[in-house]
Motif scaffolding. Structure first.
Motif, short mmCIF file in Angstrom:
data_model
loop_
_atom_site.label_atom_id
_atom_site.label_comp_id
_atom_site.label_asym_id
_atom_site.label_seq_id
_atom_site.Cartn_x
_atom_site.Cartn_y
_atom_site.Cartn_z
N THR A 116 0.84 -1.19 0.00
CA THR A 116 0.00 0.00 0.00
C THR A 116 0.89 1.24 0.00
O THR A 116 1.98 1.22 0.58
CB THR A 116 -0.94 0.01 1.23
OG1 THR A 116 -1.93 1.02 1.09
CG2 THR A 116 -0.17 0.22 2.52
N PRO A 117 0.50 2.31 -0.67
CA PRO A 117 1.36 3.51 -0.74
C PRO A 117 1.57 4.13 0.63
O PRO A 117 0.61 4.35 1.38
CB PRO A 117 0.57 4.46 -1.66
CG PRO A 117 -0.34 3.58 -2.45
CD PRO A 117 -0.70 2.46 -1.51
N ALA A 118 2.82 4.43 0.97
CA ALA A 118 3.14 5.03 2.25
C ALA A 118 4.35 5.95 2.10
O ALA A 118 5.29 5.63 1.36
CB ALA A 118 3.43 3.96 3.30
N GLN A 119 4.32 7.07 2.80
CA GLN A 119 5.39 8.06 2.75
C GLN A 119 5.65 8.62 4.15
O GLN A 119 4.73 8.70 4.96
CB GLN A 119 5.03 9.24 1.85
CG GLN A 119 4.81 8.95 0.39
CD GLN A 119 4.31 10.17 -0.35
OE1 GLN A 119 3.33 10.78 0.05
NE2 GLN A 119 4.99 10.54 -1.43
N VAL A 120 6.89 9.01 4.40
CA VAL A 120 7.21 9.85 5.55
C VAL A 120 7.45 11.25 5.00
O VAL A 120 8.32 11.44 4.14
CB VAL A 120 8.45 9.35 6.30
CG1 VAL A 120 8.76 10.27 7.48
CG2 VAL A 120 8.23 7.92 6.80
N VAL A 121 6.66 12.21 5.48
CA VAL A 121 6.69 13.56 4.95
C VAL A 121 6.89 14.54 6.11
O VAL A 121 6.30 14.37 7.19
CB VAL A 121 5.37 13.90 4.21
CG1 VAL A 121 5.39 15.31 3.63
CG2 VAL A 121 5.12 12.89 3.10
N ALA A 129 10.97 9.93 2.91
CA ALA A 129 11.13 8.51 2.55
C ALA A 129 9.78 8.04 2.02
O ALA A 129 8.73 8.55 2.40
CB ALA A 129 11.55 7.68 3.76
N GLN A 130 9.83 7.05 1.15
CA GLN A 130 8.59 6.48 0.64
C GLN A 130 8.86 5.08 0.11
O GLN A 130 9.99 4.72 -0.19
CB GLN A 130 8.00 7.35 -0.47
CG GLN A 130 8.84 7.45 -1.73
CD GLN A 130 8.20 8.33 -2.79
OE1 GLN A 130 7.09 8.81 -2.63
NE2 GLN A 130 8.89 8.53 -3.90
N ALA A 135 5.67 5.76 -4.81
CA ALA A 135 6.27 6.29 -6.02
C ALA A 135 5.42 5.95 -7.25
O ALA A 135 5.26 6.77 -8.15
CB ALA A 135 7.68 5.74 -6.19
N ALA A 136 4.85 4.74 -7.27
CA ALA A 136 3.98 4.35 -8.38
C ALA A 136 2.70 5.18 -8.39
O ALA A 136 2.18 5.52 -9.45
CB ALA A 136 3.64 2.86 -8.28
N LEU A 137 2.20 5.54 -7.22
CA LEU A 137 0.97 6.33 -7.14
C LEU A 137 1.19 7.77 -7.57
O LEU A 137 0.41 8.33 -8.34
CB LEU A 137 0.43 6.30 -5.70
CG LEU A 137 -0.80 7.16 -5.42
CD1 LEU A 137 -2.01 6.68 -6.22
CD2 LEU A 137 -1.12 7.17 -3.92
#
Length: 277
Positions: A116-121, A129-130, A135-137
């Motif tokens: 599942t799409p996940a990022q640290v922002v 980080a992701q 990245a695909a999303l």
């Protein structure tokens, strides 16, 4: 720059990590413990040849950006990150820059969210980080980009959302930046971003004058992906208050059309993002 000590430190840090620790498949049998050099190179975005030279004590001095990438790839603690900078003759990031370092524990969580799409922002929009699904999303494979800057200045980033939601996203971005700038007026990152956006985006400048304030919260987001189509995703936002960071996870409820499309994105998108070996 202490090349011998740097080489020893990098080898030690690489040897203590398993592929699963960084979200990678173990693959074929490994003769030695730890990550392979090519895997560290892939995680940092540097060439295998350059990383090999660093481990052999022959490499040129890495840039600060590359040191930050190494610290993340090798899951270094803050003390270890500072040691890495010192070995190359660089001053570690100042306290005001500390929010750019993602803690190893948070990176471990991110690595396990492979489907599942996940990022640290950061709280002002820097992608720290992701995972590959994120990245695909978003269509942005590199960390270090700012989602607020992209939304207001790059048409492709804005096109990722249906037109009817553009104003909502714009206001949310501006309100979040207002909150951050008030909390940390001496932090150069958010201040420079606001000044730049006010100069290049009339839309941002107008919204900034409205002085709306809000912080990022969980919600439902609609994405208009160019390959898999419309996605209605639950956006969960986990806050690290002392770090000024968010872990953002996008998920779909099983059995829904969006869930099927997200699974398709995992197949199609990750194939496109797989680097040549």
């Amino acid at each position: 720059m202490d090349r011998e000590e740097l080489a020893h430190f990098l080898r030690r840090c690489r040897a203590r990590l398993d592929p699963a620790d960084v979200g990678m498949e173990a693959g074929s049998r490994r003769r030695t413990p730890g990550l392979r050099r090519e895997e560290v190179a892939q995680l940092t975005g540097m060439s295998v040849d350059y990383y090999t030279r660093l481990e052999q004590g022959r490499g040129s001095r890495p840039s600060r950006q590359m040191l930050t990438a190494l610290a993340r790839a090798l899951r270094l603690s803050e003390d270890e990150r500072d040691h890495l900078f010192h070995l190359t003759g660089e001053e570690p990031p100042r306290d005001s820059d500390a929010s750019t370092h993602v803690r190893p524990g948070l990176m471990m969580i991110l690595d396990r969210l492979y489907d599942t799409p996940a990022q640290v922002v950061s709280d002002w929009g820097e992608v720290l980080a992701q995972n590959a699904m994120a990245a695909a999303l978003t269509g942005e494979s590199e960390v270090g980009r700012n989602i607020v800057l992209r939304f207001f200045t790059e048409p492709t980033a804005r096109a990722l959302f249906p037109p009817e939601s553009h104003e909502e996203h714009a206001r949310a971005h501006v309100a979040q930046l207002r909150s951050v700038l008030a909390a940390r007026p001496r932090d150069p990152g958010p201040a420079h971003l606001v000044a730049h956006l006010r100069a290049v985006s009339e839309e941002f400048a107008a919204l900034w004058e409205e002085h709306e304030v809000a912080v990022r919260r969980s919600s439902v987001k609609r994405f208009l992906h160019p390959v898999v189509g419309l996605l209605d995703l639950d956006c969960e936002v986990l806050l690290s208050p002392d770090r000024g960071q968010f872990l953002i996870v996008h998920s779909a409820r099983p059995g829904t059309e969006t869930h099927e499309r997200l699974q398709l994105l995992r197949v199609v998108g990750l194939q496109d993002l797989t680097p040549d070996r």
